[in-house]
Design an enzyme around this catalytic site. Structure first.
Site, PDB file in Angstrom:
ATOM      1  N   PRO A   9      64.947  58.602  68.275  1.00  0.00           N
ATOM      2  CG  PRO A   9      63.138  59.282  66.858  1.00  0.00           C
ATOM      3  CD  PRO A   9      64.716  59.440  67.169  1.00  0.00           C
ATOM      4  CG  ASN A  10      60.390  54.933  68.191  1.00  0.00           C
ATOM      5  OD1 ASN A  10      59.637  54.841  69.101  1.00  0.00           O
ATOM      6  ND2 ASN A  10      60.207  55.259  66.989  1.00  0.00           N
ATOM      7  NE  ARG A  17      61.811  50.445  66.360  1.00  0.00           N
ATOM      8  CZ  ARG A  17      62.479  51.513  65.855  1.00  0.00           C
ATOM      9  NH1 ARG A  17      63.923  51.903  66.052  1.00  0.00           N
ATOM     10  NH2 ARG A  17      62.271  52.080  64.637  1.00  0.00           N
ATOM     11  CE1 TYR A  22      66.006  49.355  62.639  1.00  0.00           C
ATOM     12  CE2 TYR A  22      63.764  48.629  63.646  1.00  0.00           C
ATOM     13  CZ  TYR A  22      64.590  49.370  62.854  1.00  0.00           C
ATOM     14  OH  TYR A  22      64.016  50.389  61.672  1.00  0.00           O
ATOM     15  CG  ASN A  74      70.349  55.295  64.442  1.00  0.00           C
ATOM     16  OD1 ASN A  74      69.786  55.663  63.717  1.00  0.00           O
ATOM     17  ND2 ASN A  74      70.334  53.869  64.993  1.00  0.00           N
ATOM     18  CB  ALA A  77      61.869  57.764  62.654  1.00  0.00           C
ATOM     19  CG  HIS A  80      63.958  58.282  57.170  1.00  0.00           C
ATOM     20  ND1 HIS A  80      65.105  57.759  56.311  1.00  0.00           N
ATOM     21  CD2 HIS A  80      63.751  57.220  57.939  1.00  0.00           C
ATOM     22  CE1 HIS A  80      65.580  56.394  56.983  1.00  0.00           C
ATOM     23  NE2 HIS A  80      64.913  56.421  57.936  1.00  0.00           N
ATOM     24  CG  ASP A  87      68.711  73.151  58.582  1.00  0.00           C
ATOM     25  OD1 ASP A  87      69.299  72.893  57.421  1.00  0.00           O
ATOM     26  OD2 ASP A  87      67.640  73.911  58.480  1.00  0.00           O
ATOM     27  CD  GLU A  98      72.329  59.316  58.949  1.00  0.00           C
ATOM     28  OE1 GLU A  98      72.509  60.806  59.055  1.00  0.00           O
ATOM     29  OE2 GLU A  98      71.862  58.895  58.150  1.00  0.00           O
ATOM     30  CG  HIS A 100      70.862  54.455  59.799  1.00  0.00           C
ATOM     31  ND1 HIS A 100      69.974  55.175  60.209  1.00  0.00           N
ATOM     32  CD2 HIS A 100      71.613  55.398  58.932  1.00  0.00           C
ATOM     33  CE1 HIS A 100      69.819  56.267  60.044  1.00  0.00           C
ATOM     34  NE2 HIS A 100      70.739  56.556  59.037  1.00  0.00           N
ATOM     35  NE  ARG A 107      64.415  48.443  57.305  1.00  0.00           N
ATOM     36  CZ  ARG A 107      64.037  49.048  58.430  1.00  0.00           C
ATOM     37  NH1 ARG A 107      64.789  49.921  59.291  1.00  0.00           N
ATOM     38  NH2 ARG A 107      62.870  49.114  58.998  1.00  0.00           N
TER      39      ARG A 107
HETATM   40  C1  DQA Z   1      67.282  53.063  62.028  1.00  0.00           C
HETATM   41  C2  DQA Z   1      66.620  53.160  60.503  1.00  0.00           C
HETATM   42  C3  DQA Z   1      65.559  54.016  60.473  1.00  0.00           C
HETATM   43  O1  DQA Z   1      64.834  53.825  59.297  1.00  0.00           O
HETATM   44  C4  DQA Z   1      64.363  53.615  61.602  1.00  0.00           C
HETATM   45  O2  DQA Z   1      63.443  54.763  61.637  1.00  0.00           O
HETATM   46  C5  DQA Z   1      65.068  53.569  62.718  1.00  0.00           C
HETATM   47  C6  DQA Z   1      66.453  52.751  62.838  1.00  0.00           C
HETATM   48  C7  DQA Z   1      68.579  52.053  62.133  1.00  0.00           C
HETATM   49  O3  DQA Z   1      69.224  52.054  62.975  1.00  0.00           O
HETATM   50  O4  DQA Z   1      68.526  51.048  61.170  1.00  0.00           O
HETATM   51  O5  DQA Z   1      64.161  53.847  63.929  1.00  0.00           O
HETATM   52  O6  DQA Z   1      67.850  54.320  62.108  1.00  0.00           O
END
Ligand code: DQA
Length: 145
Positions: A9-10, A17, A22, A74, A77, A80, A87, A98, A100, A107
């Site tokens: 997401p996002n 953003r 980022y 990735n 959010a 967390h 699962d 994974e 990021h 952070r």
């Molecule tokens: C993120 C880190 C996450 O905490 C955050 O919610 C993101 C991006 C990263 O790529 O640094 O949306 O996954």
């Protein structure tokens, strides 16, 4: 060798953003970088983005049937918060890496815990869009030992 890249997401808003955290690259820029590196490594990436937890779970569950050899995710959010994505990762037998963009361990406290990483083969955090490229290298190494 097909690799599924899942952006959570996002991440569709990358470039606009919080660029101080980022970076300035858009998601399309990052996907182009992924494709270029994947070509050098002889991997076939398929890049997808969703803001919806259930959609991401459906993609994880279908990945083996879709003949993917590994997954780079990735979870953004959901990293967390999502026991359901954790699962789903634990339920499948494909290697999952994974990634990021930011270093989640330096952070806010709520970002320092990943629910999903313990279900993954490994995680890469803090190298901006290069985190995805490092994950491609890991896929190559893990699937062709
Ligand atoms: C993120 C880190 C996450 O905490 C955050 O919610 C993101 C991006 C990263 O790529 O640094 O949306 O996954």
């Amino acid at each position: 060798m097909k690799i599924l890249i899942i952006h959570g997401p996002n991440l569709n808003l990358l470039g606009l953003r919080e660029p101080d955290i980022y970076g300035n690259e858009s998601l399309n820029d990052i996907n182009l970088k992924i494709r270029a590196r994947a070509e050098q490594l002889k991997l076939e990436p398929v890049c997808r983005q969703s803001n919806h937890e259930g959609v991401i779970i459906d993609w994880l569950q279908a990945a083996a049937t879709e003949k993917f050899s590994a997954i780079v995710i990735n979870p953004a959010a959901f990293t967390h918060t999502s026991v359901a994505i954790r699962d789903a990762i634990a339920a499948i037998s494909l290697p999952v890496i994974e990634v990021h963009l930011s270093n989640i361990y330096k952070r806010e406290e709520f970002r320092q815990k990943s629910l999903t990483a313990p279900a993954c083969q490994g995680s890469i955090s803090g190298f901006g869009s290069n985190s995805y490229l490092l994950a491609l290298e890991a896929c190559k190494l893990q699937t062709n030992p």
